[in-house]
Design an enzyme around this catalytic site. Sequence first.
Site, PDB file in Angstrom:
ATOM      1  N   CYS A  54     -32.438  64.430 -20.463  1.00 47.20           N
ATOM      2  CA  CYS A  54     -31.548  64.985 -21.496  1.00 47.20           C
ATOM      3  C   CYS A  54     -31.415  64.051 -22.701  1.00 47.20           C
ATOM      4  O   CYS A  54     -30.948  62.915 -22.580  1.00 47.20           O
ATOM      5  CB  CYS A  54     -30.187  65.236 -20.849  1.00 47.20           C
ATOM      6  N   CYS A  57     -27.912  62.871 -23.584  1.00 43.38           N
ATOM      7  CA  CYS A  57     -27.433  61.847 -22.644  1.00 43.38           C
ATOM      8  C   CYS A  57     -27.912  60.463 -23.092  1.00 43.38           C
ATOM      9  O   CYS A  57     -27.166  59.489 -23.051  1.00 43.38           O
ATOM     10  CB  CYS A  57     -27.928  62.133 -21.226  1.00 43.38           C
ATOM     11  N   CYS A 188     -11.192  59.637  18.937  1.00 47.89           N
ATOM     12  CA  CYS A 188     -12.163  58.758  18.267  1.00 47.89           C
ATOM     13  C   CYS A 188     -11.768  58.510  16.803  1.00 47.89           C
ATOM     14  O   CYS A 188     -11.633  59.446  16.020  1.00 47.89           O
ATOM     15  CB  CYS A 188     -13.539  59.416  18.376  1.00 47.89           C
ATOM     16  N   CYS A 191     -14.205  59.691  14.183  1.00 43.11           N
ATOM     17  CA  CYS A 191     -14.151  61.157  14.043  1.00 43.11           C
ATOM     18  C   CYS A 191     -13.008  61.556  13.119  1.00 43.11           C
ATOM     19  O   CYS A 191     -13.137  62.471  12.300  1.00 43.11           O
ATOM     20  CB  CYS A 191     -13.957  61.829  15.404  1.00 43.11           C
TER      21      CYS A 191
END
Length: 439
Positions: A54, A57, A188, A191
């Site tokens: 771009c 950019c 856990c 988790c």
Amino acid sequence: ASVINMVLGCSLVLSVQSFYSASDDVVELTPSNFNREVIQSDSLWLIEFYAPWCGHCQNLTPDWKKAATALKGIVKIGAVDADQHKSLGGQYGVRGFPTIKVFGANKNKPEEYQGGRSSQAIVDGAMNALRALVKDRLSGKSGSSGYNKQVDPASSKKDVVELTDDNFDKMVLEGDDVWMVEFFAPWCGHCKNLEPEWAAAAAAVREQTKGKVRLGAVDATVHQAVSSRYGIRGFPTIKIFRKGEEPEDYQGGRSRGDIIERALDMFSENAPAPELLEILNEDILKKTCEDSQLCIIAVLPHILDTGAAGRNGYLEVMMKMSEKYKKKMWGWLWTEAGAQMELESSLGIGGFGYPAMAAINTRKMKFALLRGSFSETGIHEFLRELSVGRGSTATFGGGSMPKIYSVEAWDGKDGQLPVEEDYDLSDVHLDDDFDKDEL
């Protein structure tokens, strides 16, 4: 500062490289560090989502670096290569480059930056956002955007499918969808850390793959039959299930960005090639092109010049190329020479050189023309150059899309010449003075 829409056009003329390095004060953000650096941070962030191809950019880069240095220790300035990390861009609705977003108190709902692109304008915009954030904190609104607050359990937990010994085979093994399944244990800690990331990823993946890639979770302490079948010994364990294939261990990162990125990769691998549509009206063009970075449009010779067999040959080449480039999610269209004259004229194709092909970016009103042969090799070279930021581009005359006419769909048959009318000459009498012997 003047208000500039940050989703203005880009040319496709840059080589692919990162715009920022470790020596800059701009923080390079990826799916692996985004959650840690931004979401869990109490700082105000201005983040640029860019693409290496771009031009706008590249123009922004020196000012972005300058602003980052000026704001060091006050406001964090980041950058995401959203062409490489599509999951991050997709997560925050980025559709054009560069897009700048302000991540303030609620990191889950960043605001669009609408200021100017000079370093001074960026600094002014950052300081205004900072003042607003401090004012909110003074008035008692929470300034913290703690990790666990980012996911509303009521809204996103429903996107994670609860899998059990009873429903696992039917849902995962017998369905056509790709599944990412987390095997967890309630006690856990890892988790628990994964839970909000898994939930947020599930919501984004469901939306972006239209339900073709799904995220599930199995409580391995309760549903021991399915867990032992797959030899689950540690928690969390994530496995990928594709229909008819052996399950595969997921080895990627545990942030929502990493999970989304892998899911989108699997989706694009399994997705069918985009549909190749005839331009029958304006709606077809708009619907196909507006949500794509590029729209590939072929203008094929008139049916009388090629017949059905010749036309189908050209369409077959296009379909092979759409399959080859399907991960790009580009739009693919075709029209017959003469059917959309204003479109041809705006592309500089009109009246000669069929078959022709153009790659169009409707958001930026730019296009590039196929200069090589209309063949798998020629088109592949054309699209490959564009996808790495090379190839010359031009701007649509008038800066807007041309008029599109409604036409009848091709019936798949050879063309027919217009039927000429027969004239009945039986009652036309020759002049008596005309000497018939002269005929």
